[in-house]
Scaffold this motif. Structure first.
Motif, PDB file in Angstrom:
ATOM      1  N   THR B 465      -7.947  26.799  45.269  1.00 19.42           N
ATOM      2  CA  THR B 465      -7.775  25.236  45.080  1.00 19.42           C
ATOM      3  C   THR B 465      -9.284  24.894  45.293  1.00 19.42           C
ATOM      4  N   PRO B 469     -13.855  15.553  41.935  1.00 17.83           N
ATOM      5  CA  PRO B 469     -13.912  14.164  42.552  1.00 17.83           C
ATOM      6  C   PRO B 469     -12.871  13.283  42.886  1.00 17.83           C
ATOM      7  N   TYR B 470     -11.618  13.608  41.617  1.00 19.44           N
ATOM      8  CA  TYR B 470     -10.598  12.685  41.763  1.00 19.44           C
ATOM      9  C   TYR B 470      -9.175  13.375  42.029  1.00 19.44           C
ATOM     10  N   GLY B 471      -9.323  14.390  42.819  1.00 16.16           N
ATOM     11  CA  GLY B 471      -8.266  15.058  43.214  1.00 16.16           C
ATOM     12  C   GLY B 471      -8.482  16.811  43.144  1.00 16.16           C
ATOM     13  N   LEU B 472      -7.367  17.310  43.333  1.00 16.11           N
ATOM     14  CA  LEU B 472      -7.754  18.803  43.627  1.00 16.11           C
ATOM     15  C   LEU B 472      -7.256  19.410  42.371  1.00 16.11           C
ATOM     16  N   TYR B 542     -28.318  20.242  45.533  1.00 16.55           N
ATOM     17  CA  TYR B 542     -27.618  21.655  45.219  1.00 16.55           C
ATOM     18  C   TYR B 542     -28.453  22.766  45.556  1.00 16.55           C
ATOM     19  N   ALA B 605     -17.365  28.642  43.982  1.00 15.30           N
ATOM     20  CA  ALA B 605     -17.701  27.458  45.110  1.00 15.30           C
ATOM     21  C   ALA B 605     -18.561  26.421  44.140  1.00 15.30           C
ATOM     22  N   PRO B 608     -16.892  22.512  41.859  1.00 13.82           N
ATOM     23  CA  PRO B 608     -17.190  20.807  42.179  1.00 13.82           C
ATOM     24  C   PRO B 608     -18.473  20.480  41.812  1.00 13.82           C
ATOM     25  N   VAL B 609     -19.421  21.186  41.738  1.00 18.89           N
ATOM     26  CA  VAL B 609     -20.787  20.632  41.028  1.00 18.89           C
ATOM     27  C   VAL B 609     -20.530  20.398  39.513  1.00 18.89           C
ATOM     28  N   VAL B 612     -18.331  17.204  39.207  1.00 18.76           N
ATOM     29  CA  VAL B 612     -19.144  16.025  39.309  1.00 18.76           C
ATOM     30  C   VAL B 612     -20.143  15.814  38.104  1.00 18.76           C
ATOM     31  N   ASP B 615     -18.208  14.765  35.165  1.00 22.91           N
ATOM     32  CA  ASP B 615     -17.745  13.401  35.298  1.00 22.91           C
ATOM     33  C   ASP B 615     -18.995  12.526  35.015  1.00 22.91           C
TER      34      ASP B 615
END
Lengths: 628, 628
Positions: B465, B469-472, B542, B605, B608-609, B612, B615
């Motif tokens: 999971t 930025p706007y949800g999983l 980062y 890991a 998410p970077v 974003v 996005d």
């Protein structure tokens, strides 16, 4: 109290989160490290952004898996901490959250752990920083605030204190009795979260299902009381991991966040026995007024739908008893029920109709003190509304409901001033509104709950999960203290259920059904049917099973069967008899019900029967419409 | 084996369910009582409907909370059973599932319980019915098949046997050793379900998260093996409670249901040591062929998007090396990678383009024996596809992929016959496809999983999971035995994540990204950038954190930073370096990666970077597009 929130609680990029947090008046923010890592700018940029938004960065978090780790890595860990203290200096914050180690190779030697924490505190001191040590509920060795507090006392360093978190303490049902022993100055930070009770792994529970105080089932006020009583006056900070909040637009979440902290303060204040000094710092709005009844429901209609609804209301025994003096608004009455159809152009109802179609755009509640309720709502951040008032017409206090409609508070006669009234003729078949159910978007359930729990002071009943033929629906009831007002909220995670289909017609949340109470349901449904009202047919198999299940008499079963009534019993002498209309305007429906012997539920066991029957009716209706 | 499924496993009304069950060739059905209760017709109507659909009603279920209940209610309970036996006679079935009592007032006296079961068996005998007793995992007193079997032996009545259920046994990690002691003729029914492993209350787990064998993590074949070895040849019946199946259209669910039983049979057969006689009754398709590599990916394009993709492929170092002899189809190559752009009108690719826009419409896999793989897929119920083949062009075996595209199996050169080929000039920067990720609807994840697990024989890696930025988002990787083919499947429950946004563009599932493997990533990304390729910039923060986290050298960190490379390590010497493109055509993207030292994951890991950064890029791109 000062109000703070962790960035991890919200949806969006870091700048979006900070703007949403500032917009509703939070004083502070916890910066969640990952939000910073993904941010396309420097820590100093974030510091500047927060200054511009009038937000103080109160905490940087989390620093993980430090204490009691392998000796070979200790130097690197201290080095890692130095880097973070440097980053914090750039951010302009001086508090670091260190959460207890979750790694399998964590030492269980408290002396060694204390020594590690001491080193960290010394390092922090060099940088002018404060370290707060927090026990995670799933920490490998340290999993309780009591253990963490023992360690902090052992280290006894001015740059090391404890961080308390309501979730980590309440989720493991921890002993709260030692909270009062912790001096306020050793509490580096205080984190707040609620959650629904769930039988699952605490880590999963924490990571996905936390919510704001008042939305869950943890006794957060019981956790907070001893801390406040002890004189703590630092920030209250929300740290919530919630899948739905992650997906919801920011400002609506932060509005609820702020409201939840105010609610928590009010609840905590009411628990505190004594010191006026302490209580004065807590939020204390006018008390919630006693809710006595649903005063009226107002439907936004156009001339066409007004005609159709008028017809159905007459079939259900209502009479048009009021014509508004200055607006295209009519009043229907029966028993103590007042239903208003509003077709006035250039009104909020009209705007509501344009957005959602025919639907309930306002509900009024009869309360003991309307003015106090209104002020309470406004202090809780409700948006208030002042409509157009004609000459000599009454002004009524109104706030926005969670779906953008209105909620009025009323404590005196409101019809005679505004309406030309006529008298109801004959005897009513139904006497009052038993409950009013709304279809709500799944991600909005917590927001609706908080609205009614915090502002209205309503009780939250246990959630029920019920099968629709095309998926599950979930139902939660909010009710006034004496149960005179009951508001079931229904959600569905998938798009094929009846709840979802009617919400799609609404383009948003809306009325799902109104249940009218009868004191003689057999006579009532017979009378309504002879008036031309349509009530759903119930499959015969249902009655065969009902009789076998409850051992009902042949005669009573035959009577239920004849009238197509659904039946439930609470096993303690309480009985519930009810019938439903098909969907009206493809979106809401009416229920007629009778409670006997103190029955206090809603016949949930019969919901699937109703759903299938409505689905069948709906399909037949669509087919015959298609054939026309 | 005979195949059966419980109506509760599916979405819809009872007639809809029966039609979907019959459509995929099930021989039998368990009628779940509630489905009947809500049905607007008689039990005889259902019997007739099943006869017309060539379905046998093999079981009626459930009869709850009978044995060991209060003595005062025993007569009513027996009466209730009589009613159900009458109903079963009308339905035309002779088997009743009685599940163990869950009520708090259940007796713990086994003699008394056995006596109750004896009475029930006697009653059943009068009606010519068989009672099967099933231990629910959360039964109050009887919660294991071993206990239930003891009771059935004690009663020793010809009309009472046991019902075994894989979920109730495997969910509590029960001892399987006594399954072999149960004679096949005492097994009244055999229910089958799988489930993902979850740390939660077993009742909740059972009611909402069961799925079909091959979709979960229970060892259903280990449960089935001793039963089959013992000579059981009655029906295998799926009983699955799953929120997503409840919401999904019926026939797609029943197709998976049938495939899962075949897969279970194949797995069970491979475990059985001996008897050819027993194995012969089990499904035995050609074995899955060894998967060696991704042979090609084919993009459905139109002339416009072909131009844009051509440009990007050249920037990534691909060369146009093949022009199809008869179609508007071009081949791009680099290393062992083959990418096809198909703009042929009147083709499946064209239909796919019209439905989904520019996207991968086919994938080809190099296998040891293409013909065997094709036959295997068809035996597993795959829909096969025969495309137009020009003169002297090769025919390639293809089946439909779960998103409606094609999957080819290839075991020899396929390009020279169909394409005018030219040679790749110079040295490739990237050498092969490391993995191909798809965005999949949340409710379709189990179906995709079964497709690759059962037909392809792929392994299922653990779910991850990850925060957008706007949800999983959630990711699950299917991979070939040696890891040469890896297919991450990504889902998101909410609509605001990048995965969901690109799936909205696709109107369905589609390619999410292709990762190209490099053996010298620093040189590769430099070369691609100098070719004009766009790769995402990574925030400086980062790298500060990366260095602190892993204790990387200043020099290596500077190198990563300079090349905007993401980095991960498995802590065992394995390292992963990777970079991403922005979204291409607003929907998919390319990754370039290098695995070092046996690293076997995907740099989760860093997701998410990447999210974003994509996005941010997306928003800037939209802004500048809006300004133009």
């Amino acid at each position: 109290m000062k109000h703070c929130i962790a960035t991890v609680s919200l949806s969006g990029t870091l700048p979006e989160k900070l703007r949403a947090i500032s917009a509703v008046g939070f004083e502070g923010v916890e910066i969640f490290e990952n939000d910073l890592l993904y941010f396309d700018g420097s820590p100093a940029d974030i510091r500047k952004m927060c200054e511009d938004l009038n937000l103080k960065i109160m905490l940087f978090q989390p620093f993980r898996d430090f204490e009691g780790g392998p000796r070979s890595k200790l130097a690197q860990q201290i080095n890692r901490a130095e880097r973070k203290f440097e980053l914090m200096a750039e951010l302009g914050t001086d508090r670091l959250l260190v959460c207890s180690n979750v790694q399998a190779d964590t030492s269980t030697d408290d002396a060694l752990i204390a020594d590690d924490l001491h080193r960290l505190a010394e390092t922090a001191a060099k940088h002018g920083m404060q370290v707060g040590y927090e026990a995670l509920a799933w920490g490998r060795h340290v999993s309780s605030y009591r253990h963490a507090w023992d360690l902090v006392q052992t280290v006894n360093h001015p740059n090391l204190g404890i961080i308390l978190d309501s979730f980590h303490t309440l989720s493991i049902n921890d002993d709260l009795s030692r909270l009062k022993d912790i001096p306020p100055e050793k509490i580096v930070f205080l984190q707040i979260a609620d959650a629904p009770l769930m039988k699952m792994d605490v880590l999963e529970w924490s990571r996905h299902y936390r919510n704001f105080p008042g939305q869950g089932e943890l006794d957060v006020a019981a956790f907070l009381e001893p801390i406040i009583a002890n004189g703590y006056n630092g920030p209250l900070s929300l740290e919530v991991f919630n899948d739905k909040f992650r997906a919801a637009p920011g400002v609506s979440t932060t509005s609820d966040a702020m409201r939840s902290l105010l609610f928590l303060e009010e609840q905590t204040a009411s628990r505190l026995k004594n010191p006026a000094g302490v209580q004065a710092a807590l939020f204390s709005p006018p008390a919630a007024s006693a809710f006595q009844d649903t005063e009226f429901l107002e439907f936004a209609v156009n001339d066409d739908s007004a005609q159709r609804i008028d017809n159905i209301l007459r079939q259900f025994g209502f009479q048009k008893t009021g014509l508004h003096k200055s607006k295209n608004v009519t009043l229907y009455q029966q028993g103590s029920i007042n239903l208003i159809l509003n077709a006035e152009p250039d009104s909020l109802a009209h705007a509501f109709f344009n957005a959602h179609g025919t639907s309930v755009c306002a509900a009024a509640y009869k309360v003991a003190d309307a003015d106090a309720m209104y002020r309470r709502a406004v202090e809780y951040g409700s948006i208030f509304y002042e409509g157009k008032v004609g000459p000599n017409e009454r002004h009524i206090h109104a706030i926005r409901s969670p779906n953008g409609g209105l909620q009025y508070f009323v404590d005196s006669d409101i019809y005679s001033a505004d309406f030309h009234m006529s008298k109801f003729q004959g005897r009513p078949h139904i006497c009052r509104i038993d409950h009013t159910a709304y279809g709500v978007a799944s991600e909005a359930m917590d927001s609706w709950t908080l609205h009614f729990a915090a502002i209205f002071g309503f009780q939250i009943e246990d959630d029920l999960t019920l099968p629709d033929p095309y998926g599950l629906m979930k139902s939660r009831v909010l009710r006034s203290a004496d149960g005179r007002i009951r508001l079931p909220l229904n959600i569905s995670e998938n798009q094929r259920t009846i709840v979802s289909r009617s919400m799609a017609s609404y383009k948003g949340a809306g009325l799902q059904h109104v249940a009218f109470a009868s004191t003689d349901i057999f006579a009532t449904v017979a009378a309504l049917r002879s008036n031309g009202a349509t009530l759903l047919d119930i499959p015969q198999n249902y009655y065969d099973d009902l009789q076998a299940r409850f051992g009902l008499s042949d005669e009573f079963t035959a009577q239920l069967r004849e009238h197509h009534l659904l039946y439930d019993t609470d096993g303690k002498g309480g009985e519930f008899l009810h019938a439903y209309s098909p969907l009206i305007e493809d979106r809401f429906f009416f229920e007629v019900c009778e409670r006997r012997g103190g029955y206090d539920q809603y016949g949930a066991a019969n919901t699937p029967v109703r759903l299938v029957a409505q689905d069948l009716y709906w399909k037949k209706h669509q087919e015959s419409a298609a054939m026309r």
